[in-house]
Design a protein around this motif. Structure first.
Motif, PDB file in Angstrom:
ATOM      1  N   SER A 212       0.824  -1.213   0.000  1.00  0.00           N
ATOM      2  CA  SER A 212       0.000   0.000   0.000  1.00  0.00           C
ATOM      3  C   SER A 212       0.857   1.260   0.000  1.00  0.00           C
ATOM      4  O   SER A 212       0.389   2.327  -0.396  1.00  0.00           O
ATOM      5  CB  SER A 212      -0.918   0.000   1.217  1.00  0.00           C
ATOM      6  OG  SER A 212      -0.162   0.037   2.418  1.00  0.00           O
ATOM      7  N   ASP A 213       2.119   1.162   0.469  1.00  0.00           N
ATOM      8  CA  ASP A 213       2.998   2.335   0.420  1.00  0.00           C
ATOM      9  C   ASP A 213       3.325   2.736  -1.007  1.00  0.00           C
ATOM     10  O   ASP A 213       3.527   3.907  -1.306  1.00  0.00           O
ATOM     11  CB  ASP A 213       4.300   2.053   1.177  1.00  0.00           C
ATOM     12  CG  ASP A 213       4.052   1.838   2.657  1.00  0.00           C
ATOM     13  OD1 ASP A 213       3.026   2.343   3.150  1.00  0.00           O
ATOM     14  OD2 ASP A 213       4.864   1.157   3.309  1.00  0.00           O
ATOM     15  N   GLY A 215       1.279   2.145  -3.650  1.00  0.00           N
ATOM     16  CA  GLY A 215       0.043   2.768  -4.087  1.00  0.00           C
ATOM     17  C   GLY A 215      -0.067   2.916  -5.573  1.00  0.00           C
ATOM     18  O   GLY A 215       0.700   2.390  -6.361  1.00  0.00           O
ATOM     19  N   SER A 632      -6.879   6.746   8.914  1.00  0.00           N
ATOM     20  CA  SER A 632      -6.212   6.585   7.619  1.00  0.00           C
ATOM     21  C   SER A 632      -6.845   7.474   6.557  1.00  0.00           C
ATOM     22  O   SER A 632      -6.143   8.028   5.706  1.00  0.00           O
ATOM     23  CB  SER A 632      -6.271   5.116   7.187  1.00  0.00           C
ATOM     24  OG  SER A 632      -7.563   4.749   6.804  1.00  0.00           O
ATOM     25  N   LYS A 633      -8.165   7.657   6.618  1.00  0.00           N
ATOM     26  CA  LYS A 633      -8.812   8.559   5.662  1.00  0.00           C
ATOM     27  C   LYS A 633      -8.350   9.997   5.871  1.00  0.00           C
ATOM     28  O   LYS A 633      -8.130  10.744   4.903  1.00  0.00           O
ATOM     29  CB  LYS A 633     -10.318   8.461   5.791  1.00  0.00           C
ATOM     30  CG  LYS A 633     -10.910   7.174   5.234  1.00  0.00           C
ATOM     31  CD  LYS A 633     -12.425   7.176   5.310  1.00  0.00           C
ATOM     32  CE  LYS A 633     -12.994   5.898   4.703  1.00  0.00           C
ATOM     33  NZ  LYS A 633     -14.475   5.859   4.790  1.00  0.00           N
ATOM     34  N   TYR A 635      -5.453  10.901   7.054  1.00  0.00           N
ATOM     35  CA  TYR A 635      -4.090  10.967   6.511  1.00  0.00           C
ATOM     36  C   TYR A 635      -4.110  11.043   4.987  1.00  0.00           C
ATOM     37  O   TYR A 635      -3.314  11.780   4.376  1.00  0.00           O
ATOM     38  CB  TYR A 635      -3.292   9.752   6.955  1.00  0.00           C
ATOM     39  CG  TYR A 635      -2.876   9.796   8.413  1.00  0.00           C
ATOM     40  CD1 TYR A 635      -2.676  11.009   9.069  1.00  0.00           C
ATOM     41  CD2 TYR A 635      -2.679   8.624   9.131  1.00  0.00           C
ATOM     42  CE1 TYR A 635      -2.306  11.051  10.398  1.00  0.00           C
ATOM     43  CE2 TYR A 635      -2.305   8.656  10.476  1.00  0.00           C
ATOM     44  CZ  TYR A 635      -2.127   9.884  11.096  1.00  0.00           C
ATOM     45  OH  TYR A 635      -1.752   9.914  12.402  1.00  0.00           O
ATOM     46  N   GLN A 636      -4.995  10.291   4.369  1.00  0.00           N
ATOM     47  CA  GLN A 636      -5.094  10.346   2.906  1.00  0.00           C
ATOM     48  C   GLN A 636      -5.522  11.733   2.431  1.00  0.00           C
ATOM     49  O   GLN A 636      -4.971  12.264   1.458  1.00  0.00           O
ATOM     50  CB  GLN A 636      -6.072   9.290   2.417  1.00  0.00           C
ATOM     51  CG  GLN A 636      -5.574   7.859   2.568  1.00  0.00           C
ATOM     52  CD  GLN A 636      -6.618   6.851   2.134  1.00  0.00           C
ATOM     53  OE1 GLN A 636      -7.723   7.211   1.723  1.00  0.00           O
ATOM     54  NE2 GLN A 636      -6.282   5.571   2.232  1.00  0.00           N
ATOM     55  N   ASN A 637      -6.498  12.322   3.129  1.00  0.00           N
ATOM     56  CA  ASN A 637      -6.922  13.677   2.756  1.00  0.00           C
ATOM     57  C   ASN A 637      -5.794  14.687   2.952  1.00  0.00           C
ATOM     58  O   ASN A 637      -5.607  15.598   2.135  1.00  0.00           O
ATOM     59  CB  ASN A 637      -8.142  14.083   3.582  1.00  0.00           C
ATOM     60  CG  ASN A 637      -9.362  13.243   3.263  1.00  0.00           C
ATOM     61  OD1 ASN A 637      -9.491  12.730   2.143  1.00  0.00           O
ATOM     62  ND2 ASN A 637     -10.249  13.081   4.225  1.00  0.00           N
ATOM     63  N   ASN A 639      -2.613  14.048   2.768  1.00  0.00           N
ATOM     64  CA  ASN A 639      -1.658  13.834   1.675  1.00  0.00           C
ATOM     65  C   ASN A 639      -2.140  14.469   0.381  1.00  0.00           C
ATOM     66  O   ASN A 639      -1.354  15.057  -0.375  1.00  0.00           O
ATOM     67  CB  ASN A 639      -1.426  12.339   1.477  1.00  0.00           C
ATOM     68  CG  ASN A 639      -0.634  11.712   2.606  1.00  0.00           C
ATOM     69  OD1 ASN A 639       0.097  12.397   3.293  1.00  0.00           O
ATOM     70  ND2 ASN A 639      -0.800  10.421   2.802  1.00  0.00           N
ATOM     71  N   LEU A 640      -3.438  14.349   0.110  1.00  0.00           N
ATOM     72  CA  LEU A 640      -3.980  14.979  -1.095  1.00  0.00           C
ATOM     73  C   LEU A 640      -3.834  16.496  -1.040  1.00  0.00           C
ATOM     74  O   LEU A 640      -3.491  17.137  -2.045  1.00  0.00           O
ATOM     75  CB  LEU A 640      -5.447  14.587  -1.272  1.00  0.00           C
ATOM     76  CG  LEU A 640      -5.728  13.128  -1.631  1.00  0.00           C
ATOM     77  CD1 LEU A 640      -7.235  12.865  -1.684  1.00  0.00           C
ATOM     78  CD2 LEU A 640      -5.099  12.770  -2.969  1.00  0.00           C
TER      79      LEU A 640
END
Length: 765
Positions: A212-213, A215, A632-633, A635-637, A639-640
């Motif tokens: 997953s890293d 991606g 995790s969501k 963190y994903q946001n 990162n975006l």
């Protein structure tokens, strides 16, 4: 010494960064040799006094360690199995085909570990410390089957001596401990059967987390994709011609992948027609899935009827009808799904995922339909086994009572019956294991025959009959075959699911699967390089194989359900297997806790299995999963958002550079609009004053003048671009002239055709 040390460090730095220099290879090699020779010569001389030898020794050991690490990394890379084969396949067929062989190699490693568990903790102890063949009924071929026990047809159906061997569940003894080491075989069998699922689950989840890293879905997220591929793809350290050819093919394939991605991003479509065709395609595929499930259920019911008939009166097809139909459906349905999927016109990567999902649903539906029908047969065998057990108990009671009354004694010996003559139950666990082994073997046969006939023979016909045929066989029908990624991946996952389910009933199935994966790697690599051609629409695979891993994780979970149902619900056979004589299979754990462990451990285990503790623990796990998912969501946001800010910063920098270039161009145009400087009077020459040297200063002091800095360092801070004419630096001795239409207060008027359209203005009428 300090300058020498500094120069040595500079040479080392140059050696480390030489690969990144935009120089020719000849110049790089020359500088590399010079720098290495300089470092070798002067590095040992940097020590001082008594520590000189120690420093030289440290430098030498540091070099040795660097060389050792580099050689060890090369050794680890060389130890990766089939790395060169997979790279060769990737260079010619793209990363999508290579991802299958990487997945196959990963599956081979997983099954090697599972085989080590099963062989080391179950098979080997039984062979080394258990009773030999022929000592007890479960390890002896019945008298009625001994005449045909070695026939090829019987052995191919895994009957005869194969049925009463270490391959299957019924061979293993039910004694609590065996051998001198007092090895607890029943407990080991149960723990290994469950531990296989635990280890597989841990490995799959760990692999998914590692992948997953990386991606991404295989697309090119960066900018200037084609420029980077064009100017930075080649490896200048390649010295092998074959490797160079592979690298050239790899770069060409990567260009094709990127072109397909770019075309799909710019494609326009009729959304209403596309939706209708996709709904129609899904309806046809659902009909196919339902028909295949009904067909399998029908043939399994027929096989149960055939089992009650005389086996000599049945044909080969009737004996192997279930395996033949399941293999045929696995062979016919994937190409049918691929043909129907042409209506949808998805991107190749998305189409592959849909194809994988549909074939996965087909295989999973077929497998569970087979299992439901098989458990109906298991229930029938349990009823038959119960009647045989009751009859056996009644016969033993009659023997004991008759012997006691006839000999008038209570010391009754066991009945003297040869193990081959003992009446036995059907041993439903071995029957289930035989079905899984037959399914695996038939799947191997169909896969290899498909490659041999469908790919190799087809390629031979196209290759040698193309010169004398009516049309072009390579461009038209049948042409060379393409490598079926979805069918092969799902076949591998489906086969692994059968291994997970069948390993509990047939311990030798894991070893059979290891041999299958080992031969598949060589056989399919040869087939794809010699018989197949690259896909017409080459596409880039996902940067991580998490889609494959997700399907494998789902199959693992669904494979665990029948085994857990067997352990917790169904009673084991009374005369075969390590759990015979117990009401449930898991009772062996309770026996071990009661007899071999202290009492408080039994109390802890009782409290741990209390539903009052299990339900809060499950609820806590669910809450923890929800919290981690939300984190995790977030963190994903984040990162975006960071990616967007970085993109905005790059865009602003690019716009700033473009605006600066445009501004400089505008300034140049404005300067061209000014009067011609060549007509200006020359400036009076100025004598430069001699530099005044201050007391105690080492540099001369520059006199102040226009353009000189106030700090006296002589730095010109005047702007390069000016909108005004330069100062003539002369005294003004005349008044300004009168203003007129053709007058120019700043200098003499330009002549005709001077400047940009600055001639004499037209006369007024």
């Amino acid at each position: 010494m300090a300058s020498l040390k500094e120069e040595v460090e500079e040479k080392k730095k140059l050696i480390a960064t030489l690969r990144n220099k935009p120089w020719r290879m000849k110049r790089r090699l020359k500088l590399l040799k010079e720098c290495q020779a300089f470092v070798e010569e002067f590095e040992g001389a940097l020590g001082k006094g008594k520590g000189r030898k120690l420093y030289a020794y440290k430098v030498m050991m540091a070099k040795k360690m660097i060389k050792f690490n580099r050689d060890f990394d090369n050794f680890k890379t060389a130890c990766i199995p089939w790395e060169r084969k997979i790279k060769e396949v990737e260079s010619h067929f793209g990363s999508s085909v290579a991802s299958y062989f990487i997945f196959l190699r990963w599956m081979y490693g997983l099954n090697l570990v599972l085989f080590a568990f099963m062989f080391g903790l179950v098979v080997l102890p039984e062979v080394m410390m258990g009773l030999p063949y022929g000592s007890i009924p479960r390890k002896t071929v019945p008298r009625a089957e001994q005449d045909r026990a070695m026939d090829i047809s019987v052995l191919l159906d895994f009957g005869g001596y194969c049925k009463y061997s270490i391959l299957f569940y019924g061979f293993y003894n039910d004694e609590r401990t065996i051998g001198v080491l007092q090895f607890r075989l029943p407990l080991s069998y149960l723990l290994v059967g469950v531990g296989i699922f635990g280890y597989s689950l841990m490995v799959v989840i760990r692999t998914m987390a590692r992948n997953s890293d990386e991606g991404g879905d295989g697309g090119d997220d960066g900018q200037f994709t084609f420029a980077f591929k064009m100017f930075t793809s080649w490896d200048y350290l390649i010295g092998n011609p074959e490797t160079a050819d592979n690298k050239y093919a790899s770069i060409t394939t990567s260009f094709k992948e990127s072109i397909v991605d770019e075309q799909e991003n710019q494609k326009d479509e009729n959304i209403h027609l596309r939706r209708f065709l996709r709904v129609l395609a899904n309806f046809l595929i659902l009909c196919s899935l339902g028909g295949s499930g009904f067909l399998i259920y029908f043939v399994v019911k027929r096989s149960q009827e055939f089992a009650n008939l005389d086996q000599d009166d049945l044909s080969w097809f009737e004996k192997n009808e279930v395996e033949f139909v399941m293999s045929l459906l696995g062979l016919v349905c994937p190409p049918l799904f691929e043909t129907i999927a042409e209506l949808e016109e998805y991107h190749p990567r998305i189409a592959l995922k849909w194809q994988l999902g549909r074939i996965f649903a087909l295989f999973l539906g077929n497998l569970y339909t087979f299992l439901f029908a098989l458990f109906d047969e298991v229930n029938a065998k349990l009823e038959k086994e119960k009647s045989i057990r009751n009859a056996t108990i009644w016969g033993l009671n009659e023997y004991y009572s008759n012997y006691s009354s006839y000999h008038n004694t209570t010391d009754i010996p066991p009945p003297d019956i040869h193990p081959a003559d003992v009446i036995r139950g059907p041993c439903w666990e071995t029957a289930v294991g035989i079905e899984f082994v037959k399914l695996t073997v038939s799947d191997i046969q169909v896969t290899y025959m498909t490659i041999l006939i469908g790919d190799f023979l087809r390629a031979m016909i196209v290759r040698f009959l193309n010169y004398c045929w009516c049309w072009d066989l390579e461009a038209g029908f049948p042409s060379y075959g393409e490598f079926d990624i979805s069918g092969n991946v799902l076949g591998l996952i489906f086969n692994q699911g059968m291994i997970w389910m069948g390993a509990f009933y047939a311990p030798g199935l894991v070893g059979l699967n290891v041999l299958r994966l080992l031969t598949s790697m060589y056989y399919q690599c040869w087939a794809v390089m010699s018989c197949n051609v690259p896909h017409e629409r080459v596409f880039k695979a996902s940067k991580s194989n998490n889609f494959y891993m997700g399907l494998l994780l789902l199959v693992l979970f669904l494979s665990l359900l029948p085994v857990v149902y067997t352990i917790m619900t169904l009673p084991p056979s009374f005369d075969c297997g390590p759990f015979s004589g117990r009401e449930q299979m898991y009772n062996v754990v309770m026996e071990t806790i009661e007899n071999d462990l202290p009492a408080f451990i039994g109390n802890i285990f009782t409290y741990a299995t209390n539903p009052g503790l299990i339900l809060p623990a499950v609820l806590l796990m669910v809450l923890a999963i929800y919290y981690l998912n939300a984190t995790s969501k977030n963190y994903q946001n984040a990162n975006l958002e960071l990616k967007k800010k970085m993109q905005m910063a790059r865009d602003e920098e690019k716009n700033r550079r473009n605006n600066k270039e445009n501004t400089n161009q505008v300034m140049q145009d404005l300067e061209d609009l000014l009067p011609n400087r060549s007509l200006l009077p020359p400036a009076a020459a100025e004598e430069k004053p001699p530099p005044v040297r201050e007391k105690g200063s080492k540099s001369p002091k520059v006199a102040k003048r226009p353009g000189a800095a106030a700090n006296g360092k002589g730095i010109n801070i005047q702007k390069d671009v000016s909108l005004a004419a330069p100062n003539p630096k002369a005294a003004v001795t005349h008044p300004p002239g009168p203003r007129g239409p053709s007058g120019n207060a700043r200098g003499p008027p330009p002549g005709p055709a001077r400047g940009r359209g600055r001639g004499t203005p037209p006369s007024r009428r």
